[in-house]
Design a protein around this motif. Sequence first.
Motif, PDB file in Angstrom:
ATOM      1  N   MET A 221       0.822  -1.205   0.000  1.00  0.00           N
ATOM      2  CA  MET A 221       0.000   0.000   0.000  1.00  0.00           C
ATOM      3  C   MET A 221       0.857   1.258   0.000  1.00  0.00           C
ATOM      4  SD  MET A 221      -3.270  -0.220   2.503  1.00  0.00           S
ATOM      5  CE  MET A 221      -3.849   1.446   2.394  1.00  0.00           C
TER       6      MET A 221
ATOM      7  N   TYR B  25       1.585   5.117   0.904  1.00  0.00           N
ATOM      8  CA  TYR B  25       1.267   6.162   1.878  1.00  0.00           C
ATOM      9  C   TYR B  25       2.124   7.389   1.589  1.00  0.00           C
ATOM     10  CZ  TYR B  25      -0.666   2.341   4.737  1.00  0.00           C
ATOM     11  OH  TYR B  25      -1.380   1.280   5.190  1.00  0.00           O
TER      12      TYR B  25
ATOM     13  N   GLU C 210       3.758  -2.836   3.193  1.00  0.00           N
ATOM     14  CA  GLU C 210       2.735  -3.870   3.292  1.00  0.00           C
ATOM     15  C   GLU C 210       1.413  -3.312   3.866  1.00  0.00           C
ATOM     16  OE1 GLU C 210       3.053  -6.801   2.022  1.00  0.00           O
ATOM     17  OE2 GLU C 210       1.070  -7.424   2.724  1.00  0.00           O
ATOM     18  N   ASP C 211       1.519  -2.645   5.006  1.00  0.00           N
ATOM     19  CA  ASP C 211       0.311  -2.158   5.675  1.00  0.00           C
ATOM     20  C   ASP C 211       0.681  -1.034   6.640  1.00  0.00           C
ATOM     21  OD1 ASP C 211       1.450  -3.419   7.949  1.00  0.00           O
ATOM     22  OD2 ASP C 211       0.435  -5.292   7.469  1.00  0.00           O
ATOM     23  N   LEU C 212      -0.321  -0.550   7.389  1.00  0.00           N
ATOM     24  CA  LEU C 212      -0.102   0.575   8.293  1.00  0.00           C
ATOM     25  C   LEU C 212       0.947   0.254   9.360  1.00  0.00           C
ATOM     26  CD1 LEU C 212      -0.928   3.449   9.083  1.00  0.00           C
ATOM     27  CD2 LEU C 212      -2.737   2.483  10.497  1.00  0.00           C
ATOM     28  N   ASP C 213       0.979  -0.999   9.823  1.00  0.00           N
ATOM     29  CA  ASP C 213       1.961  -1.351  10.854  1.00  0.00           C
ATOM     30  C   ASP C 213       3.389  -1.166  10.360  1.00  0.00           C
ATOM     31  OD1 ASP C 213       0.069  -1.812  12.723  1.00  0.00           O
ATOM     32  OD2 ASP C 213       0.353  -3.979  12.847  1.00  0.00           O
TER      33      ASP C 213
ATOM     34  N   LEU D 239       4.107   2.454  10.331  1.00  0.00           N
ATOM     35  CA  LEU D 239       4.329   2.922  11.694  1.00  0.00           C
ATOM     36  C   LEU D 239       5.729   2.594  12.187  1.00  0.00           C
ATOM     37  CD1 LEU D 239       0.911   1.998  13.387  1.00  0.00           C
ATOM     38  CD2 LEU D 239       1.911   4.274  13.250  1.00  0.00           C
ATOM     39  N   ARG D 240       6.171   1.360  11.894  1.00  0.00           N
ATOM     40  CA  ARG D 240       7.527   0.965  12.308  1.00  0.00           C
ATOM     41  C   ARG D 240       8.564   1.888  11.696  1.00  0.00           C
ATOM     42  NH1 ARG D 240       5.703  -4.312  11.909  1.00  0.00           N
ATOM     43  NH2 ARG D 240       6.389  -4.609   9.776  1.00  0.00           N
TER      44      ARG D 240
ATOM     45  N   PRO E 163      -2.825   7.268   3.705  1.00  0.00           N
ATOM     46  CA  PRO E 163      -2.833   6.358   2.552  1.00  0.00           C
ATOM     47  C   PRO E 163      -3.143   7.117   1.267  1.00  0.00           C
ATOM     48  CG  PRO E 163      -4.713   5.927   4.004  1.00  0.00           C
ATOM     49  CD  PRO E 163      -3.886   6.992   4.663  1.00  0.00           C
TER      50      PRO E 163
ATOM     51  N   HIS F 124      -6.458  -1.513  17.441  1.00  0.00           N
ATOM     52  CA  HIS F 124      -5.278  -0.916  16.823  1.00  0.00           C
ATOM     53  C   HIS F 124      -5.126   0.544  17.269  1.00  0.00           C
ATOM     54  CE1 HIS F 124      -2.434   0.417  13.772  1.00  0.00           C
ATOM     55  NE2 HIS F 124      -2.141  -0.866  13.609  1.00  0.00           N
TER      56      HIS F 124
ATOM     57  N   ALA G 187      -4.212   3.086  15.834  1.00  0.00           N
ATOM     58  CA  ALA G 187      -4.601   4.113  14.863  1.00  0.00           C
ATOM     59  C   ALA G 187      -6.104   4.399  14.915  1.00  0.00           C
ATOM     60  CB  ALA G 187      -4.201   3.679  13.454  1.00  0.00           C
TER      61      ALA G 187
ATOM     62  N   THR H  61      -9.956  -0.662   6.484  1.00  0.00           N
ATOM     63  CA  THR H  61      -9.709  -1.005   5.084  1.00  0.00           C
ATOM     64  C   THR H  61      -8.859   0.053   4.387  1.00  0.00           C
ATOM     65  OG1 THR H  61     -11.882  -2.031   5.075  1.00  0.00           O
ATOM     66  CG2 THR H  61     -10.854  -1.665   2.938  1.00  0.00           C
ATOM     67  N   ASP H  62      -9.290   1.312   4.492  1.00  0.00           N
ATOM     68  CA  ASP H  62      -8.646   2.365   3.704  1.00  0.00           C
ATOM     69  C   ASP H  62      -7.237   2.708   4.178  1.00  0.00           C
ATOM     70  OD1 ASP H  62     -10.938   2.401   2.300  1.00  0.00           O
ATOM     71  OD2 ASP H  62     -11.720   4.284   3.107  1.00  0.00           O
ATOM     72  N   ALA H  63      -7.001   2.639   5.480  1.00  0.00           N
ATOM     73  CA  ALA H  63      -5.680   3.007   5.985  1.00  0.00           C
ATOM     74  C   ALA H  63      -4.743   1.799   6.037  1.00  0.00           C
ATOM     75  CB  ALA H  63      -5.790   3.651   7.360  1.00  0.00           C
ATOM     76  N   GLY H  64      -5.259   0.620   5.687  1.00  0.00           N
ATOM     77  CA  GLY H  64      -4.401  -0.560   5.666  1.00  0.00           C
ATOM     78  C   GLY H  64      -4.015  -1.059   7.044  1.00  0.00           C
ATOM     79  N   ILE H  65      -4.971  -1.031   7.975  1.00  0.00           N
ATOM     80  CA  ILE H  65      -4.714  -1.615   9.304  1.00  0.00           C
ATOM     81  C   ILE H  65      -4.751  -3.126   9.142  1.00  0.00           C
ATOM     82  CG2 ILE H  65      -5.684  -1.947  11.615  1.00  0.00           C
ATOM     83  CD1 ILE H  65      -6.584   0.973  11.541  1.00  0.00           C
ATOM     84  N   PRO H  66      -3.654  -3.818   9.474  1.00  0.00           N
ATOM     85  CA  PRO H  66      -3.584  -5.242   9.164  1.00  0.00           C
ATOM     86  C   PRO H  66      -4.404  -6.101  10.132  1.00  0.00           C
ATOM     87  CG  PRO H  66      -1.604  -4.560  10.304  1.00  0.00           C
ATOM     88  CD  PRO H  66      -2.431  -3.325  10.116  1.00  0.00           C
TER      89      PRO H  66
ATOM     90  N   ARG I 183      -3.785  -9.027  11.922  1.00  0.00           N
ATOM     91  CA  ARG I 183      -2.791 -10.018  12.330  1.00  0.00           C
ATOM     92  C   ARG I 183      -2.316  -9.752  13.753  1.00  0.00           C
ATOM     93  NH1 ARG I 183       1.988  -7.553  12.461  1.00  0.00           N
ATOM     94  NH2 ARG I 183       2.446  -5.919  10.940  1.00  0.00           N
TER      95      ARG I 183
ATOM     96  N   ARG J  95       3.971  -8.330  15.750  1.00  0.00           N
ATOM     97  CA  ARG J  95       5.263  -9.017  15.897  1.00  0.00           C
ATOM     98  C   ARG J  95       5.696  -8.979  17.352  1.00  0.00           C
ATOM     99  NH1 ARG J  95       9.260  -6.514  11.522  1.00  0.00           N
ATOM    100  NH2 ARG J  95       9.804  -5.412  13.427  1.00  0.00           N
TER     101      ARG J  95
ATOM    102  N   GLU K 153       6.587  -5.777  18.837  1.00  0.00           N
ATOM    103  CA  GLU K 153       5.496  -4.808  18.954  1.00  0.00           C
ATOM    104  C   GLU K 153       4.463  -5.244  19.983  1.00  0.00           C
ATOM    105  OE1 GLU K 153       5.159  -3.304  14.327  1.00  0.00           O
ATOM    106  OE2 GLU K 153       4.319  -5.220  14.919  1.00  0.00           O
TER     107      GLU K 153
ATOM    108  N   GLU L  36       3.594  -3.299  23.512  1.00  0.00           N
ATOM    109  CA  GLU L  36       2.912  -2.021  23.331  1.00  0.00           C
ATOM    110  C   GLU L  36       1.461  -2.230  22.902  1.00  0.00           C
ATOM    111  OE1 GLU L  36       4.810   0.333  20.302  1.00  0.00           O
ATOM    112  OE2 GLU L  36       3.058   1.634  20.178  1.00  0.00           O
ATOM    113  N   ARG L  37       1.274  -3.155  21.961  1.00  0.00           N
ATOM    114  CA  ARG L  37      -0.072  -3.377  21.432  1.00  0.00           C
ATOM    115  C   ARG L  37      -0.958  -4.087  22.448  1.00  0.00           C
ATOM    116  NH1 ARG L  37      -0.706  -3.607  16.051  1.00  0.00           N
ATOM    117  NH2 ARG L  37      -2.856  -3.890  16.668  1.00  0.00           N
TER     118      ARG L  37
END
Lengths: 115, 396
Positions: free
Chosen positions: A1, A3, A89-92, A95-96, A111, B105, B107, B152-157, B159, B162, B165, B168-169
Amino acid sequence: MKYVLMFIETEEFEKEFAALEPAEREVAYRRVYQWFDDHRDKITNRGNKLQAAETATTVRLDGGRVMTTDGPFIEGKEVVSGFTEIDVEDLDEALRMVKTWPGCPVVEIRPVAEV
Amino acid sequence: MSTQDELARVVRDHAGRLAGALVSLLGDFSAAEDLVQDAIEIALKRWPAEGIPERPDAWLFTVAKRRGLDVLRRQQNYRAKLAELELPVRPPADDRLRLIFTCCHPALAREAQVALTLRVVCGLTTAQIAAAFLASESAVGQRITRAKRKITDAGIPYRIPRDDELPERLTEVLTVIYLLFNEGYLSSTAERTHSRDLVDDAEWLTALLHGLLPNEPEVAGLLALIRLHRARTAARFTPAGELVLLEHQDRTLWDHAAITEATALLTRTARRHHAPGPYQLQAAIAACHSEAPTWSETDWPQILVLYDMLLVLQPSPVTSLHRSIALSYVRGPAVALAELDALAGDLENYPLFHATRAQFLRDLDRPAEARAADERAAELTANPALLEVLNERLAR
């Protein structure tokens, strides 16, 4: 994606940066260049550093007639000072990447719309 | 248990699993969530009349799938995927974990995290969430729609974060659950019947999370904390529904088996991990209260130590306020009042600050000032249970 990262300066950051010795400023720039190098494979458009907000001119087209005024479109203490485009790949992942940004204190991640 | 409660429980047990499975199969959070929500709405209409089916999960899945096929007549792109869809016999537990991390998430705005978690993981309808938070159904609906669009639009995965991460999450997820628990337990506005459901949801979510991440000490800590508080529920209200302060509760009404179990969980966790986090410390404080045979036999010095540790990890004026209560039992009300007064700048508009101050002033035999403080507390709160306690004091 895809951004766009918008790098945003605050008044305080600007003042602190202006007060730095030339050598310190050079180190700060080098860290920013290094960040761009470190993320070379994710950066699709290096974007640009913008001139200061005082140099902005805003054109308003929504009032029935065209209005041209001095300054950025929003009067604020935080102004966009540069941008770049990334493909991750994605927002994560975005962010990293942004968490290691060594420059100005605020970054907006937006995005890119697929048209 | 009423039929409504049972329905809510059955839905909650299956909604998250179903949503998790559908999101991974369809790869579309929003579409999957809509299908599950539609199935739940239909179940809530039909089950009270027809009875809960023998396999509620299969029932919900069939309805969701049928609804999905309806949607497909308008939207071709999911057809192939949906047509092949089978109810997973035992969907990987990971699916629900991924779902929780997506809903919480960072965000997303906190309110959206809460609403999404309740709806997607716990299977609450928009109307039920609105009722629990005394918000309008349209406002909650909009919040959920906006959040799903952002995912969807901002690409929040979708999953599990890691390893680097995760801490924090996970903190974010626990904050959302703790907020639900607090909203239910110390609700500032909500009606009691609704707010008690939130505590139920908070406990269920934490237990689920603990089952999926058994080695995370703070998850165990939060679970112990919620269970220790719930163990006292029977003594917390009079039959008329009035709040009974811990000091005056009938301790024989407490669920001592639940207290023993929660304390054991806490001890096991503390033995394996040597630096307790804030939830474990709060649970340890609750455990000190729960294990005391009477209010006067409470281990106040131990509680004071735990508050000091908590203040190092999470300095907050409200925590200092609670610490001052323990301090009053260890070093007397004069010392405690001095400590409390130092918090006035931060807590001037916090009702419990004035109510606690009133207590210390009464202990110091300064009734006129105590009364003024109770009056100030009453002005600042809309919580019916707290108001009852304050008015009762003022009537004396």
